[in-house]
Design a protein around this motif. Structure first.
Motif, mmCIF file in Angstrom:
data_model
loop_
_atom_site.group_PDB
_atom_site.id
_atom_site.type_symbol
_atom_site.label_atom_id
_atom_site.label_comp_id
_atom_site.label_asym_id
_atom_site.label_seq_id
_atom_site.Cartn_x
_atom_site.Cartn_y
_atom_site.Cartn_z
ATOM 1 N N UNK A 239 0.824 -1.205 0.000
ATOM 2 C CA UNK A 239 0.000 0.000 0.000
ATOM 3 C C UNK A 239 0.862 1.261 0.000
ATOM 4 N N UNK A 240 1.948 1.248 0.783
ATOM 5 C CA UNK A 240 2.768 2.456 0.856
ATOM 6 C C UNK A 240 3.303 2.834 -0.517
ATOM 7 N N UNK A 241 3.829 1.844 -1.211
ATOM 8 C CA UNK A 241 4.362 2.119 -2.539
ATOM 9 C C UNK A 241 3.241 2.568 -3.472
ATOM 10 N N UNK A 490 20.141 -0.895 -5.311
ATOM 11 C CA UNK A 490 19.762 -0.368 -4.014
ATOM 12 C C UNK A 490 20.487 0.927 -3.761
ATOM 13 N N UNK A 491 19.824 1.711 -2.975
ATOM 14 C CA UNK A 491 20.444 2.925 -2.515
ATOM 15 C C UNK A 491 21.133 2.556 -1.221
ATOM 16 N N UNK A 513 13.539 3.837 1.856
ATOM 17 C CA UNK A 513 12.940 2.503 1.823
ATOM 18 C C UNK A 513 11.949 2.386 0.668
ATOM 19 N N UNK A 514 11.087 3.381 0.513
ATOM 20 C CA UNK A 514 10.119 3.316 -0.587
ATOM 21 C C UNK A 514 10.835 3.435 -1.925
ATOM 22 N N UNK A 518 10.871 1.060 -5.315
ATOM 23 C CA UNK A 518 10.478 1.561 -6.630
ATOM 24 C C UNK A 518 11.555 1.287 -7.687
ATOM 25 N N UNK A 519 12.797 1.153 -7.239
ATOM 26 C CA UNK A 519 13.894 0.936 -8.194
ATOM 27 C C UNK A 519 13.599 -0.304 -9.026
#
Lengths: 1115, 454
Positions: A239-241, A490-491, A513-514, A518-519
């Protein structure tokens, strides 16, 4: 338990709407034991192959039978019709759906699709249609399309989709039961028994009442209800994404988004039991989903092997034709008789090709290559199948199988059941001709470019997500600036810290984190640079096509992996700058020396060429001219062709991450014994890896070797090895990697291998994941390495000339290429109005050698058309500025540039005089030709002489206009200053002993941070040569400003000399001395002029670096 | 240098966007301040001022002393100052930039600026570049060139600037015009001592101010009345309006309300000798046509009422509700000061469909109250519940309406709410919710009463 099929799945290929990948749906659907899963993205089929592939992958990896895939699309209309899911029952209906979507895309701007209900009615035959009532509480959104469509002409074609009048565009509004009925009824009449009303339970409180009302509507229309969950993501945690991508899509922040966001997290892929309990009032709607799925017989398998049969003459099979061509080619390739070894290889390959039925593929590539050859366009194949003997005798590649042992089966595996992969590189300047040929040959309806899925990368992800969280542009830009390479998965915390943020700050942590989730999400589809898909049937009946940026170009919705998964024919028509350069060099050699060469007849295995490479004398040489490669050359000391293959492959993330480079070098230099890791005796023969790793001294370097290693040492089946490769490339986020890791390392250790070796192997495979570099590619590249090195060795003037004329390409700026030519005793001559062409040319010197004459293309701001006029009117030469202006009819702007470039030397006019004179000339630009001719010659003026231009200013101006100077190196003018400070030249550094402290100053040529290690490499240049500086990460933090900003650096450090003679200056203190450059233009006046435009080449390619800022406007 | 490059060098770089209007405003303010030296002040944007000091320097102790005074007092205010005095504008400009503090006596400009770089002439960059390339890098190198030679290349304008800088030709400065000022005042020879008299003065001033505002098409959002007492004390009364206003009657009435409501009334002391009425914040106010069929008049009256009440009770205490775009029930309405209401895009959600009972109570409890509930697991409606010690048996129930919390506002997971509308045996209707989804979020959900239906 009731069986259930989810029909309405929106994946992330509905850009910024779906929040899960198709692969994630594949896993989730299998886990829930769904009967079938229907993918219905917004007006697209872009994600279907990913899901198809995902389900197959799940089957391969888990051996659980995955749900059946239903291929469909969610049709979203512009005329106010509610969304309708369309699922084709059979292949014919699928074709109609593709035509329907293609039509909508072709009339819309790139990336959009404009559909009306009429379009659906036109193509509805055989489609199962599910009308989806709008979500309650949904806010109506405006439909806005830019007025201008990019392909108006196409949209107006007779059988084309036609335009939709704008007045028919209507907003999408929550429809009342009556309105839904008014859509359902006529639809049910036109498509009897093929219409459903989709219902879902959104947890809005009145779900059951709403369901009852819709039930009444469906009953009135005589259509059944179909249960769905109108799925947006595979699990509620997304849901957050989902909220964030909604914000990105609507250009709002989370705080502003309000009811644009979903009210709850219920739109996830639910299990049959959850669905059954939700629809307990009408269980028949659940049962209907299975009946619906059973009506569909279409599967993507039905699209396979759709190869064009063009190149085959009538009456022959493709295989026959290929065999005939092969033996013909073999005869001409080996005029002295076919060696037995090659004959055997050819026979074996042809058998395999026949068995796999891929002859048409080879014929198509042969056809394209033959065309290029007929037009004298240089080309070379590479890719998995390219290094076969068949490709060599067909002229697709130039790597002779008699010289190098490349096993065909290693590249085309029967079990893999994948079509062979042949990419063909063409000269970058002439690739367009080849593309035109392909369109002509196969027609626009059967040839199109494949798509490239443009995905979120760390930088774009953090920027967009940050915006949604309400972070200001400053903060997101700073966060993004910490990300050096734009690739990666990843960041890292370290990168966040580099942007000087605390990764434990809750907001930053949440954003990161989000963003990490998304990456890798697709953002939009773009056309592939040269990947063509060719079919026998109409292409727009196989996959929807849309307009590309260029007029009359189309691209399909699938990318090359999708094409591969469906075993369709794909040919990569790529552009390679080096081929252009090689062709130009060949032409120059032919013109000036009368020697004719092509890719196949350059003398092979020339010791002097290898000698040159061993000394890292490789500026301009294909692939091995980068800093890292130049360091490797003296260590590897290539002596034969296969060494070049290794050289090309070894400086890659795979071998580097796997820590395979040093072991290989040690063994090669006989500092370490060549041993082959072996299993314990009870598990197999001790030499089992010798076959795999023999060529590379027991160290795995190529992608194929790593895979083979998994098979031989860890007893992977070839299916599993293939799965491993794919897991690395595409399934990174599904947690399957750990399983493979376990299996590979566990398997190897269990069989008696050392754990440390096993772990390194796995790391290397991980490295291959993102930049797989197979031996076959390396071999093709190595061929060009050799050829370009050969030209450089024996025809340095032609080489430099061709390199300059093929710019932009390669790694170095023109100044370095010219300097390198000078170092190889080539005379380089200045641009001159009486001698130069647009291109750089060769001139014969008195001693018979060739000199390089710079062309007008090196002059910043000068145009090719001006050069053409100037050359055409040159006659016996120009005597002065007036003469030049009148005869060549050049605008004042062009004359000023010519004067600035000091190109009137042969007319005896000094740069400064010429510039002063040209300022006085009236501008002919805009005047008609005759008027310009009649511009009266101004009376000669008597003026006081101007002060003479000092040499330093000449050099500086050369750099500004030409980006290079033949007069002197800039550092020469600062030498006294630096010598007084005790600063060394680059040459001093090169002669220093190991460990000696050395201060060295020079112009910054290249600044690189390869990989994630954080080490910075800087190349400094002065009048004596270059120096290679290493900056360790901690030092970089301290001297960041100097490293990133300076054009002239003073580095204090220690000399590090390796046993192979590779010299580095390891920096300890760094000073920005760019200000010294500004002095050069002054006689002795303080001038603030240059400071305002300091170095602006921080992120740019080294070849575009301007050491000195461009001079300001000319007019 | 592009910003990205600067950031690459210094990641922590703080970036402030250039604000040209603000710079200009500041320059104007400095110009105002400079009027103490001479009335002839001209702006030379972006950051220079030209002062014509012909005939005034002696008032400040001569040119050197004057320059020193201007520079030091501006420096004291925190500015970095460069300055110079010369006989012509171009010369002064060049010296100020390249030879701070120079004073070129009239007729000696050429001597002073000859060593300066050609850039000091402030010519366009193309000309400057051409001069540098020609080796004419100082003004002194350009100065002796033949005028015809220069004119042929760079035009007459360049030659004029050069000669101006050399002191050969003059160019007067054009002082700036004062901006329109919405301020009216009344001075009294005899101080007035009563509040009524003061109000009468305001009443008289209001139409004058209104006339000024009208002339420029502005209306006031903020008015200040300044009462200057004989003894030097000044009292300022401020009123604010929800809409731009320039009606004298309204202005006067608002001041009356305000003065009436003051906790510490005006104390005239020895009386006022000056009363000033000024509009300190104005907005464009075009006259509007009001049709008979619109309720614009009604709205206007409401806004007048709000202004009057706000003047009396304080604007923070007159509130109105605004819709808020969110799914969270208790946040769908926010109370804001009525004077500051800005139109929002958010719309009120309909809580009642035609022919149906309302979906939500009109008013919610300030704090949801915990309730003991017996309900079916996992997501069934309440069967019985005890609220405020009374047991209710549910007869009808509808739901759940599942509302997830705004995750980005909180640390840690927030339980999702399942709202139910229920009716008990007595026909009373309640709106209560279960906090937390069984299995996914919690093992023991809690229940809360959030409102009752009227």
């Amino acid at each position: 338990m009731r069986a259930y099929a989810e029909i309405a799945v929106t994946t992330n290929y509905s850009f910024l709407r779906g929040a899960s990948r198709p692969q994630e749906f594949a896993v989730a659907a299998t886990r829930h034991g769904l009967a079938a899963i229907g993918i219905a993205d917004r007006n697209t089929l872009a994600g279907v192959v990913r899901l198809y592939d995902g389900l197959q992958e799940v089957k391969r990896q888990t051996e659980i039978k995955p749900p059946r895939l239903l291929v469909g699309s969610r049709l979203v209309f512009v005329d106010g019709t509610p969304d309708i899911l369309a699922y084709p029952t059979d292949r014919a209906a699928y074709s109609r759906l593709c035509r329907l979507l293609s039509g909508g895309k072709l009339r819309a701007p790139k990336g959009e699709c404009i559909l009306t209900l009429d379009d659906l009615l036109k193509w509805q035959e055989g489609l199962l249609l599910v009308v989806m009532p709008p979500h309650p509480g949904r806010i109506a959104t405006e439909i806005g399309f830019p007025q201008k469509c990019w392909n108006d002409s196409l949209a107006r074609e007779a059988d084309g989709p036609g335009e939709i009048p704008r007045e028919r565009f209507k907003s999408y509004l929550p429809a009342s039961p009556d309105e839904i009925l008014s859509v359902l009824k006529p639809l049910a009449a036109i498509a009897p028994r093929r219409v459903w009303l989709g219902v879902f339970m959104p947890y809005r409180g009145d779900d059951r009442r709403r369901l009852q009302k819709l039930g009444a509507v469906a009953h009135a229309a005589g259509v059944p209800l179909l249960a769905t969950n109108d799925v947006l993501y595979h699990a509620p945690e997304r849901r957050e994404l989902q909220d964030v991508i909604t914000c990105i899509r609507e250009h709002v922040t989370l705080d502003e988004a309000g009811r644009l966001l979903e009210v709850n997290a219920e739109r996830y892929l639910k299990s049959p039991s959850e669905m059954a309990s939700l629809f307990r009032d009408i269980p028949e709607a659940i049962d209907e989903t299975v009946r619906f799925a059973n009506r569909i017989t279409f599967s993507l398998d039905q699209l396979k092997y759709n190869y064009p049969d063009e190149p085959v003459p009538k009456g022959k099979s493709a295989q026959q034709h290929l065999e005939d061509l092969t033996w013909e080619g073999a005869a001409s390739r080996y005029p002295g008789g076919l060696p037995d070894k090659v004959r055997e290889t050819l026979e074996k390959e042809l058998r395999l090709i026949g068995k796999m039925q891929i002859a048409p593929y080879f014929l198509t590539v042969y056809d394209i290559v033959s065309f290029a050859k007929s037009k004298d366009i240089l080309c070379q194949g590479r890719g998995s199948a390219a290094n076969s003997a068949v490709c060599y005798v067909l002229g697709i590649t130039g790597v002779n199988p008699a010289e190098i042992d490349l096993l065909f089966e290693r590249f085309v595996s029967e079990e893999r059941r994948e079509p062979p992969d042949i990419d063909v590189d063409f000269e970058h300047e002439r690739r367009e001709e080849v593309i035109q040929y392909i369109y002509e040959r196969y027609g626009h309806h059967r040839a199109a470019l494949t798509a490239t899925v443009i995905c979120y990368r760390p930088r774009s992800a953090i920027r967009e997500v940050g915006k949604a969280f309400g972070l200001t542009e400053d903060v997101t830009a700073a966060l993004a600036s910490g990300v050096w390479g734009s690739w990666g998965n990843r960041l890292k915390d370290g990168e966040i810290r580099q942007g000087s943020f605390d990764p434990s700050n809750p907001l930053i942590a949440r954003t990161a984190a989000v963003a990490n989730e998304l990456i890798g999400f697709p953002r939009h589809l773009s056309q592939h640079v040269g990947g063509f898909v060719l079919t026998n049937d109409r292409l727009d009946e196989i996959v929807p096509i849309g307009p590309a940026t260029m007029a009359d170009r189309h691209f399909i919705e699938w990318d090359k992996d999708d094409i591969a998964a469906l075993e369709m024919m794909k040919v990569d028509v790529l552009a390679l700058g080096m081929l252009t350069c090689v062709r130009k060099a060949f032409a120059l050699i032919d013109n000036h020396k009368g020697e004719r060469y092509d890719l196949a007849n350059v003398p092979r295995e020339d010791a002097a060429v290898y000698g040159m490479l061993c000394k890292a004398d490789a500026i301009g040489v294909f692939q091995v001219e980068s800093r890292a490669q130049m360091n490797m050359l003296p260590r590897l000391k290539p002596q034969k062709f296969y060494d070049l293959v290794i050289e090309v492959a070894i400086v890659r993330p795979g071998p580097i991450q796997g820590d395979m480079v040093h072991p290989y070098l040690r063994r090669r230099n006989r500092q370490e014994e060549v041993t082959f890791p072996s299993p314990s005796p009870e598990h197999g023969p001790a030499d089992e890896l010798e076959k795999v790793l023999g060529e590379t001294m027991g160290v795995p370097l190529f992608q194929e070797q790593a895979m083979k290693l998994a098979i031989v040492a860890a007893k992977f089946s070839s299916e599993e090895a293939n799965g491993l490769r794919r897991a690395m490339a595409t399934f990174r986020n599904l947690g399957t990697i750990d399983r493979f890791r376990e299996k590979l390392i566990g398997g190897m250790v269990a069989r008696g291998y050392e754990r440390e070796f096993a772990e390194r192997c796995f790391k290397q495979i991980e490295g291959f994941g993102s930049y797989g570099f197979p031996e076959s590619h390396a071999a093709s590249f190595a061929h060009l390495v050799y050829i370009s090195a050969w030209i450089k060795k024996y025809h340095p003037a032609a080489f430099a000339c061709a390199l300059l004329n093929s710019q932009p390409m390669g790694f170095y700026a023109p100044a370095e290429i010219v300097r390198d030519a000078c170092d190889h005793s080539v005379e380089v001559r200045h641009v001159d109005v009486n001698h130069s062409d647009w291109d750089n040319t060769l001139e014969r010197c008195e001693d018979g050698s060739l000199a390089l004459r710079l062309g007008f293309r090196q002059v910043g701001g000068f145009s090719e058309a001006w050069a053409g006029r100037l050359v055409a009117a040159r006659g016996n030469g120009y005597s002065d500025m007036d003469d030049l202006m009148r005869r060549a009819c050049l605008p004042k702007r062009a004359l000023i540039i010519l004067a600035e470039a000091d190109s009137l030397q042969s007319a005896g006019i000094d740069r400064r005089e010429a510039l002063w004179a040209v300022r006085r000339i009236a501008d002919v630009d805009g005047l008609p030709l005759f008027a310009a001719r009649s511009v009266e010659e101004q009376p000669p003026e008597e003026i006081a002489p101007l002060p003479p231009m000092p040499l330093s200013e000449h050099v500086l101006t050369d750099y500004q206009i030409l980006r290079l100077s033949l007069r002197a190196h800039l550092m020469q003018f600062l030498r006294n200053l630096f010598r007084a400070e005790g600063v060394w030249t680059c040459d001093d550094v090169a002669k220093a002993t190991d460990g000696e402290p050395a201060p060295c100053a020079g112009i910054v040529l290249v600044r690189q941070m390869p990989g994630d290690a954080g080490v910075i490499f800087i190349t400094l240049s002065d009048e004596t040569g270059i120096a290679n500086v290493v900056v360790w990460p901690r030092l970089f933090e301290k001297f960041r400003r100097e490293v990133m900003g300076a054009r002239l650096l003073l580095v204090e450090g220690k000399v590090q000399r390796s046993s192979e003679g590779v010299i580095h200056l390891v920096a300890e203190r760094i000073f920005d001395r760019s200000d010294e450059l500004d002095r050069l233009s002054d006689d002795d006046v303080p001038s603030p002029s240059f400071r305002s435009q300091a170095a602006n080449h921080v992120h740019s390619h080294p070849r575009n670096v301007r050491v000195v800022p461009q001079s300001r406007d000319f007019h | 240098m592009p910003l990205a490059n600067a950031r690459a060098m210094l990641p922590a770089l703080e970036v402030v966007a250039a604000d040209e209007p603000a710079d200009r405003k500041l320059l104007e303010r400095i110009a105002d301040w400079c009027e103490r030296f001479t009335p002839l002040v001209a702006l030379d944007p972006p950051h220079a001022l030209l002062l014509d000091i012909t005939g005034v320097a002696h008032l400040f102790g001569g040119e050197a002393a004057m320059l020193d005074q201007v520079r030091s007092s501006l420096a004291r205010q925190g500015f970095a100052v460069r300055g110079a005095i010369a006989g012509t504008t171009a010369a002064a400009r060049a010296l100020a930039r390249y030879k701070d503090g120079a004073i070129a006596p009239s007729g000696e400009e050429a001597v002073f600026i000859a060593p300066l770089p050609a850039e000091a002439l402030n010519l366009d960059p193309i000309t400057t570049h051409a001069l540098r390339r020609a080796g004419l890098k100082t003004v002194g190198q350009v100065a002796p060139r033949d005028r015809a030679e220069l004119t042929a290349r760079f035009g007459a304008g360049m030659v004029f600037t050069l000669d101006n800088a050399l002191g050969r030709v003059e160019q007067p400065i054009s002082p700036r015009i004062p901006p329109p000022d919405y301020s009216v005042e009344h001075q009294f020879a005899e101080p007035i001592v009563t509040q009524d008299a003061a109000l009468a003065v305001l009443k008289a001033l209001a139409p004058r101010l209104a006339a000024m505002l009208e002339e420029y098409g502005d209306g006031a959002r903020r008015l200040e009345a300044g009462f200057f007492r004989v003894d030097g004390v000044m009292r300022r009364i401020v009123i604010e309006m929800g809409k731009p206003t320039r009606e004298p009657a309204v202005i006067e009435r608002l001041f009356r309300e305000k003065l009436d409501a003051l906790a510490d009334p005006l104390d005239p002391g020895f009386g006022y000798d000056l009363i000033r009425l000024s509009a300190s914040r104005v907005e464009r106010a075009d006259p509007e046509t009001i049709g008979f069929d619109s309720n614009a008049n009604a709205e206007r009256e409401i806004s007048c009422l709000i202004d009057r009440m706000a003047a009396r009770f304080g604007s923070r205490r007159i509130l109105t509700f605004q819709p808020n775009d969110t799914h969270i029930p208790e946040a769908t309405a926010v109370a804001v000061p009525a004077q500051y209401v800005k139109p929002t895009k958010a719309k009120w959600e309909t809580i009642r469909d035609r022919g149906e009972a309302p979906r939500r109570p009109l008013r919610l409890f300030a704090q949801p109250e915990p309730v003991d509930v017996i309900a079916e697991i996992p997501e069934g409606p309440p069967l019985r519940f005890r609220w405020r010690r009374v047991l209710h048996t549910v007869v009808f129930a509808e739901g759940p309406e599942r509302i997830s919390m705004e995750w980005w506002r909180h640390q840690g997971p927030q339980p999702t709410r399942d709202y139910f509308r229920v009716e008990d045996g007595e026909g009373k209707r309640f709106w209560l919710y279960r906090s937390g989804i069984y299995g996914r979020e919690t093992a023991a959900a809690r229940w809360f009463m959030h409102g009752i239906f009227a």
